[in-house]
Design a protein around this motif. Structure first.
Motif, PDB file in Angstrom:
ATOM      1  N   GLY A 122      24.011  25.443   6.503  1.00 38.02           N
ATOM      2  CA  GLY A 122      24.450  24.117   6.925  1.00 38.02           C
ATOM      3  C   GLY A 122      25.884  23.829   6.533  1.00 38.02           C
ATOM      4  N   SER A 123      26.294  24.310   5.352  1.00 37.72           N
ATOM      5  CA  SER A 123      27.666  24.065   4.898  1.00 37.72           C
ATOM      6  C   SER A 123      28.688  24.786   5.768  1.00 37.72           C
ATOM      7  CB  SER A 123      27.815  24.528   3.444  1.00 37.72           C
ATOM      8  OG  SER A 123      26.946  23.818   2.597  1.00 37.72           O
ATOM      9  N   GLY A 124      28.295  25.944   6.307  1.00 35.04           N
ATOM     10  CA  GLY A 124      29.227  26.727   7.117  1.00 35.04           C
ATOM     11  C   GLY A 124      29.527  26.122   8.459  1.00 35.04           C
ATOM     12  N   GLN A 125      28.591  25.343   9.011  1.00 33.40           N
ATOM     13  CA  GLN A 125      28.736  24.723  10.330  1.00 33.40           C
ATOM     14  C   GLN A 125      29.190  25.754  11.382  1.00 33.40           C
ATOM     15  OE1 GLN A 125      30.864  20.963  10.193  1.00 33.40           O
ATOM     16  NE2 GLN A 125      29.852  20.360   8.298  1.00 33.40           N
ATOM     17  N   THR A 126      30.202  25.445  12.165  1.00 29.05           N
ATOM     18  CA  THR A 126      30.549  26.325  13.297  1.00 29.05           C
ATOM     19  C   THR A 126      31.423  27.504  12.881  1.00 29.05           C
ATOM     20  OG1 THR A 126      30.454  24.447  14.817  1.00 29.05           O
ATOM     21  CG2 THR A 126      31.578  26.437  15.593  1.00 29.05           C
ATOM     22  N   ALA A 156      23.132  34.340   3.838  1.00 27.17           N
ATOM     23  CA  ALA A 156      23.413  32.919   3.629  1.00 27.17           C
ATOM     24  C   ALA A 156      24.878  32.694   3.289  1.00 27.17           C
ATOM     25  CB  ALA A 156      22.519  32.376   2.514  1.00 27.17           C
ATOM     26  N   ILE A 157      25.452  33.588   2.494  1.00 27.06           N
ATOM     27  CA  ILE A 157      26.869  33.481   2.148  1.00 27.06           C
ATOM     28  C   ILE A 157      27.732  33.769   3.368  1.00 27.06           C
ATOM     29  CG2 ILE A 157      28.674  34.285   0.593  1.00 27.06           C
ATOM     30  CD1 ILE A 157      26.360  32.726  -0.704  1.00 27.06           C
ATOM     31  N   ILE A 158      27.300  34.716   4.193  1.00 23.54           N
ATOM     32  CA  ILE A 158      28.022  34.978   5.444  1.00 23.54           C
ATOM     33  C   ILE A 158      28.001  33.735   6.322  1.00 23.54           C
ATOM     34  CG2 ILE A 158      28.048  36.377   7.551  1.00 23.54           C
ATOM     35  CD1 ILE A 158      26.744  38.635   5.927  1.00 23.54           C
ATOM     36  N   GLY A 159      26.844  33.073   6.393  1.00 25.14           N
ATOM     37  CA  GLY A 159      26.743  31.859   7.194  1.00 25.14           C
ATOM     38  C   GLY A 159      27.627  30.739   6.675  1.00 25.14           C
ATOM     39  N   GLU A 160      27.745  30.640   5.339  1.00 29.73           N
ATOM     40  CA  GLU A 160      28.582  29.582   4.769  1.00 29.73           C
ATOM     41  C   GLU A 160      30.064  29.874   4.981  1.00 29.73           C
ATOM     42  OE1 GLU A 160      29.015  27.093   0.585  1.00 29.73           O
ATOM     43  OE2 GLU A 160      28.465  29.212   0.526  1.00 29.73           O
ATOM     44  N   GLU A 161      30.465  31.115   4.807  1.00 30.69           N
ATOM     45  CA  GLU A 161      31.890  31.444   4.845  1.00 30.69           C
ATOM     46  C   GLU A 161      32.405  31.734   6.249  1.00 30.69           C
ATOM     47  OE1 GLU A 161      32.141  33.174   0.280  1.00 30.69           O
ATOM     48  OE2 GLU A 161      32.623  34.494   1.967  1.00 30.69           O
ATOM     49  N   PHE A 162      31.516  32.141   7.161  1.00 33.11           N
ATOM     50  CA  PHE A 162      31.943  32.459   8.524  1.00 33.11           C
ATOM     51  C   PHE A 162      31.261  31.587   9.580  1.00 33.11           C
ATOM     52  CE2 PHE A 162      32.870  36.285   6.094  1.00 33.11           C
ATOM     53  CZ  PHE A 162      34.156  36.586   6.512  1.00 33.11           C
ATOM     54  N   GLY A 163      30.336  30.749   9.160  1.00 30.07           N
ATOM     55  CA  GLY A 163      29.725  29.792  10.058  1.00 30.07           C
ATOM     56  C   GLY A 163      28.814  30.399  11.117  1.00 30.07           C
ATOM     57  N   PHE A 164      28.477  29.572  12.085  1.00 28.37           N
ATOM     58  CA  PHE A 164      27.597  30.005  13.178  1.00 28.37           C
ATOM     59  C   PHE A 164      28.223  31.150  13.964  1.00 28.37           C
ATOM     60  CE2 PHE A 164      26.420  29.657  17.680  1.00 28.37           C
ATOM     61  CZ  PHE A 164      25.043  29.821  17.581  1.00 28.37           C
ATOM     62  N   VAL A 165      29.529  31.081  14.148  1.00 30.45           N
ATOM     63  CA  VAL A 165      30.225  32.137  14.895  1.00 30.45           C
ATOM     64  C   VAL A 165      30.091  33.474  14.173  1.00 30.45           C
ATOM     65  CG1 VAL A 165      32.479  32.943  15.702  1.00 30.45           C
ATOM     66  CG2 VAL A 165      31.846  30.537  15.962  1.00 30.45           C
ATOM     67  N   GLN A 205      18.346  26.601  -1.057  1.00 31.25           N
ATOM     68  CA  GLN A 205      19.791  26.764  -1.223  1.00 31.25           C
ATOM     69  C   GLN A 205      20.371  27.647  -0.123  1.00 31.25           C
ATOM     70  OE1 GLN A 205      21.728  25.147  -3.283  1.00 31.25           O
ATOM     71  NE2 GLN A 205      20.008  24.105  -4.278  1.00 31.25           N
ATOM     72  N   SER A 206      19.583  28.603   0.358  1.00 31.68           N
ATOM     73  CA  SER A 206      20.037  29.459   1.456  1.00 31.68           C
ATOM     74  C   SER A 206      20.261  28.645   2.723  1.00 31.68           C
ATOM     75  CB  SER A 206      19.002  30.561   1.710  1.00 31.68           C
ATOM     76  OG  SER A 206      19.383  31.387   2.784  1.00 31.68           O
ATOM     77  N   VAL A 207      19.319  27.777   3.033  1.00 27.37           N
ATOM     78  CA  VAL A 207      19.468  26.916   4.210  1.00 27.37           C
ATOM     79  C   VAL A 207      20.675  25.996   4.051  1.00 27.37           C
ATOM     80  CG1 VAL A 207      18.383  25.082   5.551  1.00 27.37           C
ATOM     81  CG2 VAL A 207      17.024  27.029   4.795  1.00 27.37           C
ATOM     82  N   MET A 208      20.876  25.501   2.832  1.00 27.94           N
ATOM     83  CA  MET A 208      22.042  24.666   2.570  1.00 27.94           C
ATOM     84  C   MET A 208      23.340  25.434   2.838  1.00 27.94           C
ATOM     85  SD  MET A 208      21.215  21.560   1.469  1.00 27.94           S
ATOM     86  CE  MET A 208      22.546  21.022   0.397  1.00 27.94           C
ATOM     87  N   LEU A 211      27.480  38.835  13.676  1.00 31.85           N
ATOM     88  CA  LEU A 211      26.682  39.776  12.887  1.00 31.85           C
ATOM     89  C   LEU A 211      25.410  40.162  13.634  1.00 31.85           C
ATOM     90  CD1 LEU A 211      26.314  41.248  10.149  1.00 31.85           C
ATOM     91  CD2 LEU A 211      25.063  39.226   9.362  1.00 31.85           C
ATOM     92  N   CYS A 212      24.740  39.166  14.219  1.00 35.99           N
ATOM     93  CA  CYS A 212      23.541  39.453  15.021  1.00 35.99           C
ATOM     94  C   CYS A 212      23.888  40.347  16.212  1.00 35.99           C
ATOM     95  CB  CYS A 212      22.910  38.150  15.506  1.00 35.99           C
ATOM     96  SG  CYS A 212      22.172  37.144  14.204  1.00 35.99           S
ATOM     97  N   GLY A 213      25.057  40.101  16.818  1.00 38.07           N
ATOM     98  CA  GLY A 213      25.502  40.936  17.925  1.00 38.07           C
ATOM     99  C   GLY A 213      25.723  42.380  17.505  1.00 38.07           C
ATOM    100  N   ALA A 214      26.232  42.567  16.292  1.00 39.11           N
ATOM    101  CA  ALA A 214      26.449  43.928  15.779  1.00 39.11           C
ATOM    102  C   ALA A 214      25.120  44.655  15.610  1.00 39.11           C
ATOM    103  CB  ALA A 214      27.206  43.876  14.458  1.00 39.11           C
TER     104      ALA A 214
END
Length: 403
Positions: free
Chosen positions: A272-276, A300-309, A266-269, A314-317
């Motif tokens: 994927g849902s967040g896309q870019t 995972a929620i950050i990835g869904e709601e804010f996407g790859f960007v 579900q985390s990977v999903m 976050l990784c940059g921070a």
């Protein structure tokens, strides 16, 4: 014993002409610390801003990731938000106070803190710990649950910094400079494994090897111990039914997606849902399906709601946080400060890297929080104290701590 900063520093330190050579008497009273070291400049404003921003962002994401769960279990969508907000206020207080204290004052606290954390870990192992998710990692103090494994990471860093700086002239020896540090770290690792907390044990090992390498321990010793550690890790996974089951699920997410691999699948999903660009704050749907999304899988929620960007930022921070920590280490006025800063920067970087890798199913599931962002008081307060110590080191690393 007197330690001359610069003369016994590892190869990662800047040239001697780039810094003031200051002598620190580690075993002496604090009043004996030279005024050149006790004088403080401005702290690293960039480092402070990153930490405060991550804490604030964590409060927002905990609310976004937990509102559904809090409504179902507590009939209050703000349940976790209220707690995390209180933790955040306490963390900011700890951050400010620890940043204003001369880090040399940790000298006298090194062994009491190490022993105290060891006792707390032992209490978890002997049955006094509060169980949750199949592990006894918490000690209940009234309504507050304390996680000693989080304290152990900072305790190991402070002890290694003290010991390696004190033994700088013998750090290349096996019996004095290498073996004692491995034994103490190994003891803490065993206590973590008994809870069980495999992820924290791995972090302790990486912290120990990193600081031994920075201090100048022989590479052959580190490599040999690394091989033994890897063999032990493989055995710990293969001969532990639940760890081996997690490994098999990690290798076959689709096959086990309805069972033990449900959470990482579900985390990977979510990613994927967040896309870019993501679905937008509060618009993620995986909070309905991803268990405990506000804790270890908040990324995972950050990835869904804010996407790859959003994940990239976050990784940059975290990268900036680690780089400013290394900067503070290279500018520290003594070996003790350098080792403290290197250790704390490593602690932040390793935990963030492992947490994100687990959320992306690059690594099997581990119980490690995302520093400053995941829900939880123990992790947030310990990380805030560590960041405060890092800021304290930065204040003594040059005339202008803001650049």
């Amino acid at each position: 014993m007197r330690v001359e900063a610069g003369s016994m520093r590892s190869s990662v330190a800047p040239p001697a002409n780039m810094r003031t050579r200051i002598q620190v008497q580690l075993a002496a009273p604090l009043d004996a610390i030279p005024n050149a070291i006790k004088a403080s400049g401005p702290m690293d404003a960039v480092l402070a801003a990153v930490v405060v921003a991550l804490i604030g962002f964590g409060v927002i994401m905990v609310y976004s990731a937990s509102a559904v769960d809090a409504t179902l279990h507590y009939k209050n969508p703000h349940f976790y938000l209220t707690r995390q907000s209180l933790y955040a206020i306490a963390a900011l207080t700890v951050l400010f106070l620890s940043s204003r204290i001369d880090y040399h004052r940790l000298y006298k606290l090194t062994y009491p803190v190490l022993a105290g954390v060891g006792i707390l870990l032992t209490m978890c192992v002997i049955g006094l710990g509060h169980r949750g998710g199949g592990a006894a990692r918490w000690l209940a103090i009234g309504p507050v649950h304390v996680q000693p494994a989080e304290m152990a990471k900072l305790a190991i860093v402070t002890w290694l910094a003290y010991s390696l700086a004190k033994k700088a002239d013998r750090v290349k020896t096996f019996t004095v400079g290498f073996l004692p540090h491995l034994i103490i770290a190994g003891l803490f690792m065993v206590l973590c494994m008994k809870q069980p907390d495999f992820g924290s044990a791995i972090v302790l090992l990486l912290l120990t090897f990193t600081l031994l390498f920075v201090a100048g321990a022989k590479l052959g010793y580190i490599m040999g111990a690394s091989i033994l550690g890897a063999m032990f890790a493989v055995a710990a996974i293969r001969f532990s039914p639940y760890r081996y089951a997690r490994y098999l699920a990690f290798e076959n997410l689709v096959q086990y997606r309805e069972g033990i691999a449900y959470q990482p699948y579900q985390s990977v999903m979510s990613f994927g849902s967040g896309q870019t660009w993501g679905l937008g704050l509060g618009r993620g749907l995986q909070t309905l399906y991803l268990p405990e999304a506000h804790t270890d899988f908040v990324a995972a929620i950050i990835g869904e709601e804010f996407g790859f960007v959003g994940i990239s930022l976050l990784c940059g921070a975290y990268l900036l946080l680690v780089l400013r920590g290394i900067r503070a280490a290279l500018r520290a006025p003594d070996d003790y400060g350098s080792y403290l800063a290197f250790g704390i920067a490593t602690m932040f970087g390793v935990q963030a890297l492992v947490n994100l890798a687990v959320a992306l199913a690059i690594l099997p599931t581990k119980g490690l929080t995302l520093p400053f962002v995941s829900f939880g008081g123990s992790s947030l307060l310990v990380n805030a104290a560590a960041a405060g110590i890092l800021l304290s080191v930065s204040r003594q690393g040059g005339a202008d701590g803001s650049r």
